[in-house]
Design a protein around this motif. Sequence first.
Motif, short mmCIF file in Angstrom:
data_model
loop_
_atom_site.label_atom_id
_atom_site.label_comp_id
_atom_site.label_asym_id
_atom_site.label_seq_id
_atom_site.Cartn_x
_atom_site.Cartn_y
_atom_site.Cartn_z
N LEU A 163 0.83 -1.19 0.00
CA LEU A 163 0.00 0.00 0.00
C LEU A 163 0.87 1.24 0.00
CD1 LEU A 163 -2.63 -1.02 2.71
CD2 LEU A 163 -3.01 -0.88 0.24
N THR A 164 0.45 2.23 -0.77
CA THR A 164 1.10 3.53 -0.68
C THR A 164 0.56 4.20 0.60
OG1 THR A 164 -0.69 4.64 -1.85
CG2 THR A 164 1.16 3.77 -3.19
N GLU A 165 1.09 5.34 0.94
CA GLU A 165 0.58 6.05 2.11
C GLU A 165 -0.91 6.36 1.93
OE1 GLU A 165 1.31 10.13 4.63
OE2 GLU A 165 3.00 9.26 3.55
N THR A 166 -1.30 6.77 0.74
CA THR A 166 -2.71 7.05 0.44
C THR A 166 -3.55 5.79 0.59
OG1 THR A 166 -2.04 8.78 -1.10
CG2 THR A 166 -4.29 7.97 -1.31
N GLY A 167 -3.03 4.68 0.09
CA GLY A 167 -3.74 3.41 0.21
C GLY A 167 -3.88 2.96 1.65
N ARG A 168 -2.83 3.16 2.44
CA ARG A 168 -2.87 2.78 3.86
C ARG A 168 -3.91 3.62 4.61
NH1 ARG A 168 -2.08 -1.28 7.38
NH2 ARG A 168 -0.21 -1.91 6.30
N LYS A 169 -3.96 4.91 4.31
CA LYS A 169 -4.95 5.78 4.96
C LYS A 169 -6.37 5.35 4.59
CE LYS A 169 -2.03 9.81 5.57
NZ LYS A 169 -1.70 11.16 5.11
N MET A 170 -6.58 5.01 3.32
CA MET A 170 -7.90 4.54 2.90
C MET A 170 -8.25 3.25 3.63
SD MET A 170 -9.29 3.28 -0.83
CE MET A 170 -9.84 4.82 -1.54
N ALA A 171 -7.30 2.35 3.74
CA ALA A 171 -7.53 1.07 4.42
C ALA A 171 -7.90 1.30 5.88
CB ALA A 171 -6.30 0.18 4.32
N GLU A 172 -7.22 2.22 6.54
CA GLU A 172 -7.52 2.52 7.94
C GLU A 172 -8.92 3.09 8.10
OE1 GLU A 172 -4.23 5.00 9.09
OE2 GLU A 172 -2.84 3.29 9.13
N ARG A 173 -9.33 3.98 7.19
CA ARG A 173 -10.69 4.53 7.24
C ARG A 173 -11.72 3.43 7.03
NH1 ARG A 173 -8.43 8.38 3.88
NH2 ARG A 173 -9.59 7.54 2.10
N CYS A 174 -11.45 2.55 6.09
CA CYS A 174 -12.37 1.44 5.80
C CYS A 174 -12.49 0.51 6.99
CB CYS A 174 -11.90 0.66 4.58
SG CYS A 174 -11.95 1.59 3.06
N LYS A 175 -11.37 0.19 7.59
CA LYS A 175 -11.37 -0.72 8.73
C LYS A 175 -12.16 -0.11 9.89
CE LYS A 175 -8.24 -3.61 11.41
NZ LYS A 175 -8.55 -4.90 10.83
N ARG A 176 -11.97 1.19 10.14
CA ARG A 176 -12.71 1.87 11.20
C ARG A 176 -14.21 1.80 10.92
NH1 ARG A 176 -14.69 7.05 10.94
NH2 ARG A 176 -15.63 7.69 12.88
N ARG A 177 -14.62 2.14 9.69
CA ARG A 177 -16.05 2.09 9.34
C ARG A 177 -16.59 0.69 9.53
NH1 ARG A 177 -14.92 4.89 4.26
NH2 ARG A 177 -15.53 2.93 3.30
N HIS A 178 -15.84 -0.29 9.06
CA HIS A 178 -16.28 -1.68 9.18
C HIS A 178 -16.49 -2.05 10.65
CE1 HIS A 178 -16.59 -5.91 7.94
NE2 HIS A 178 -15.97 -6.17 9.08
N GLU A 179 -15.53 -1.73 11.49
CA GLU A 179 -15.63 -2.07 12.91
C GLU A 179 -16.81 -1.38 13.57
OE1 GLU A 179 -11.76 -1.07 14.41
OE2 GLU A 179 -10.85 -2.90 13.60
N VAL A 180 -17.03 -0.11 13.26
CA VAL A 180 -18.16 0.62 13.86
C VAL A 180 -19.48 -0.02 13.43
CG1 VAL A 180 -19.40 2.82 13.91
CG2 VAL A 180 -16.92 2.79 14.13
N VAL A 181 -19.62 -0.32 12.14
CA VAL A 181 -20.87 -0.92 11.66
C VAL A 181 -21.08 -2.29 12.30
CG1 VAL A 181 -22.10 -1.81 9.63
CG2 VAL A 181 -20.90 0.39 9.51
N VAL A 182 -20.05 -3.11 12.37
CA VAL A 182 -20.17 -4.43 13.01
C VAL A 182 -20.58 -4.27 14.48
CG1 VAL A 182 -18.87 -6.45 13.83
CG2 VAL A 182 -18.63 -5.67 11.47
N ASN A 183 -19.91 -3.39 15.19
CA ASN A 183 -20.23 -3.20 16.61
C ASN A 183 -21.64 -2.66 16.81
OD1 ASN A 183 -17.79 -4.21 17.52
ND2 ASN A 183 -16.79 -2.22 17.42
#
Length: 140
Positions: free
Chosen positions: A79-99
Motif C-alpha cells: 500500500l502507498t501512504e494514500t492506500g494505507r490511509k484509505m484502508a484505515e478509514r475502511c477498517k474503522r467504518r467496518h468495525e463501527v458498523v459491526v459493533n
Amino acid sequence: MPDADRQAANFQRVREAHQTELAEDYVELIADLIDTTGEARAADIARRLGVAHPTVVKTIGRLQREGLVASLPYRSIFLTETGRKMAERCKRRHEVVVNFLKALGVTEETAERDAEGVEHHISEETLRAFERFIRSNRVG
C-alpha cells in the motif's frame, strides 16, 4: 416523494460509493494480509475475495494508477501512504458498523456479512451516531 434535486443527489452519492467500493475492499484486504502475514500476494487476494487471479491483476493495475498500491511483477503488493490511509478509514467504518449491529443483537457472523455492504455507503454523520449509540449501550 422527495424533492427531485435531493433525490438525484442521493442517487449520485450511491453511484460514487459503488465506484470506490472495490478499491476500498482491496486496500482493506491488502492491509489485513500485510498486517497478519507480512505480505499481500495476488493469489491470496483472489482466494479471499473469491475472484480469479486475472481479475486481481487487472484491479491491482487500476489501484496502481490511482496511487493506492505499488507492486512489481511476481512480488508482493504494498500500500502507498494514500492506500494505507484509505484502508484505515475502511477498517474503522467496518468495525463501527459491526459493533453497532452487534449492539442491536445481530449475531457476529451476520454483522460481519452485512457490514461489508453498509460500510461503503454510510455517511460520517451516521457513523458518528452509530458510535454514540454503541457507547451509550455498552454493558459493564
